[in-house]
Design a protein around this motif. Structure first.
Motif, PDB file in Angstrom:
ATOM      1  N   LEU A 195     -87.337  47.950  65.341  1.00  0.00           N
ATOM      2  CA  LEU A 195     -86.142  46.966  65.203  1.00  0.00           C
ATOM      3  C   LEU A 195     -85.830  47.487  64.159  1.00  0.00           C
ATOM      4  N   GLU A 252     -81.865  43.285  64.028  1.00  0.00           N
ATOM      5  CA  GLU A 252     -82.595  42.388  65.225  1.00  0.00           C
ATOM      6  C   GLU A 252     -83.431  41.807  64.437  1.00  0.00           C
ATOM      7  N   ILE A 253     -84.134  41.850  64.163  1.00  0.00           N
ATOM      8  CA  ILE A 253     -85.395  40.613  63.732  1.00  0.00           C
ATOM      9  C   ILE A 253     -84.762  39.385  63.392  1.00  0.00           C
ATOM     10  N   SER A 257     -84.877  36.243  65.505  1.00  0.00           N
ATOM     11  CA  SER A 257     -86.203  34.761  64.600  1.00  0.00           C
ATOM     12  C   SER A 257     -85.483  32.960  64.246  1.00  0.00           C
ATOM     13  N   VAL A 259     -92.943  42.522  60.686  1.00  0.00           N
ATOM     14  CA  VAL A 259     -93.291  42.857  62.370  1.00  0.00           C
ATOM     15  C   VAL A 259     -94.276  44.159  62.406  1.00  0.00           C
ATOM     16  N   TYR A 270     -97.242  42.431  64.394  1.00  0.00           N
ATOM     17  CA  TYR A 270     -96.151  42.624  66.065  1.00  0.00           C
ATOM     18  C   TYR A 270     -96.237  44.298  66.873  1.00  0.00           C
ATOM     19  N   THR A 294     -90.811  32.565  68.072  1.00  0.00           N
ATOM     20  CA  THR A 294     -90.616  33.566  67.621  1.00  0.00           C
ATOM     21  C   THR A 294     -91.327  34.616  67.909  1.00  0.00           C
ATOM     22  N   THR A 295     -92.229  34.460  67.957  1.00  0.00           N
ATOM     23  CA  THR A 295     -93.659  35.789  68.215  1.00  0.00           C
ATOM     24  C   THR A 295     -92.636  36.189  69.771  1.00  0.00           C
ATOM     25  N   ARG A 302     -89.995  35.827  71.060  1.00  0.00           N
ATOM     26  CA  ARG A 302     -89.034  37.159  71.389  1.00  0.00           C
ATOM     27  C   ARG A 302     -88.917  37.967  70.566  1.00  0.00           C
ATOM     28  N   ILE A 303     -89.540  38.364  69.580  1.00  0.00           N
ATOM     29  CA  ILE A 303     -89.826  39.305  68.930  1.00  0.00           C
ATOM     30  C   ILE A 303     -90.432  41.027  70.014  1.00  0.00           C
ATOM     31  N   GLU A 327     -88.683  41.968  72.255  1.00  0.00           N
ATOM     32  CA  GLU A 327     -87.649  43.556  71.593  1.00  0.00           C
ATOM     33  C   GLU A 327     -89.219  44.394  72.185  1.00  0.00           C
TER      34      GLU A 327
END
Length: 330
Positions: free
Chosen positions: A44, A48-49, A53, A64, A68, A116-117, A119-120, A123
């Motif tokens: 990422l 993109e992050i 977010s 990240v 993550y 946000t968690t 979606r990350i 990705e």
């Protein structure tokens, strides 16, 4: 009585209450957890992050990488192991193997950053070498329409378990988990604060489904006939709870309300457009009142008690950054 031997003491049954039970959790500092990345490359970019977010979530490249990315790596192990278990089980039963998605539940309070968690993670999972199909659904789409909530006297309890069409949500996840194609979910608009009539999203046999929402880890309740009903988490293969202290969440909620006043609330189409003209002090007072009446009672009564039902807990500090990770032992 003299001459009669004393009756030997009967040892207590069960664990000694003075001896603490082993913890079902493995606890990691952020530094310890980051080492589990094992040099796995980050795919990422900062842009993109920033795109995934949420408002007020200060997630940067370093978080990240350290939080993550190791979680994504762990999830890849779980997905592959679960797929292997499914294959050997269907072979043992003589069944025809069907494509069964791996379902991840993500829970936590309003303003904690669970969206946000989700979606990350989506990705990151999309970028695995095997390029899996990963769908993300929020439970907001299964809130009852405002007109129905108002008729039931529940409009001021939006987000509480009873404000959702839980039967429809359970049916949706059960259908996806069974491998059914073209499963539809309703669409919710945060602008109009209501279900979008006539619109839906389709989930079509993904490899991974992420289900994000306040109450996704709610336990079963026992009915009058002593039969526990099915719950959403029965269909989860892995679950994450995003955690923070209540007083910190209250502050984040107020900060987010102030930002929304200058962005989404400014639109004439917004359900909350009436708040756009509030002064800073009025906005803070209004947000604090909403938090105290609705969000905090729901958090304390319904959301926070589900934390220990998760597979993994991400604990956040005052700056929104994850500081500790708890993983349930297998």
């Amino acid at each position: 009585m003299a001459g009669v031997p004393a009756t030997p003491a009967v040892p207590p049954v069960g664990p000694d209450p003075a001896t603490p039970l082993p913890s079902p959790w493995l606890d990691f500092t952020r530094e310890d957890w980051a080492a589990r990345r094992n040099n796995h490359p980050l795919s990422l970019t900062p842009d993109e992050i920033a795109r995934v977010s949420g408002l007020g979530d200060r997630v940067d490249l370093r978080e990240v990488e350290e939080v993550y990315l190791p979680l994504s790596r762990l999830l890849s192990f779980y997905v592959n192991a679960t797929a292997g278990l499914h294959r050997v089980t269907t072979d043992f039963l003589g069944e025809r193997p069907a494509k069964v998605p791996f379902v991840i539940g993500i829970a936590g309070s309003v303003a904690v950053g669970k969206s946000t968690t989700a979606r990350i993670l989506r990705e990151l999972l999309l970028r695995w070498p095997q390029s899996p199909r990963v769908d993300l659904i929020t439970t907001d789409g299964f809130l009852r329409p405002n007109a129905e909530l108002e008729a039931r006297g529940l409009l001021q309890r939006k987000g509480f378990p009873e404000s959702y069409d839980r039967r429809a949500l359970l049916r949706f996840v059960a259908d996806v988990k069974s491998g059914k194609p073209h499963v539809e979910a309703p669409v919710y608009s945060h602008l109009t604060y209501d279900i979008v009539e006539g619109e839906s999203v389709v989930v079509d046999q993904p490899d991974v489904l992420i289900v994000e929402g306040l109450n996704v880890l709610q336990p079963a309740t026992v009915r009058s006939e002593q039969r526990a009903r099915q719950v959403l988490s029965d269909y989860f293969d892995f679950s994450v709870y995003v955690d923070a202290p209540v007083e910190q969440l209250r502050e984040w909620y107020v900060e987010r309300f102030l930002r929304l006043r200058e962005t989404a609330f400014a639109s004439p189409e917004s359900y909350f457009h009436r708040y756009a003209a509030l002064t800073d002090s009025e906005a803070r007072e209004t947000a604090a009142g909403i938090w105290q009446r609705i969000n905090e009672p729901n958090l304390v009564k319904n959301v926070e008690p589900t934390r220990d039902r998760a597979t993994l807990v991400l604990r956040k500090g005052p700056d929104h950054a994850v500081t500790h990770i708890r993983l349930r032992r297998l």
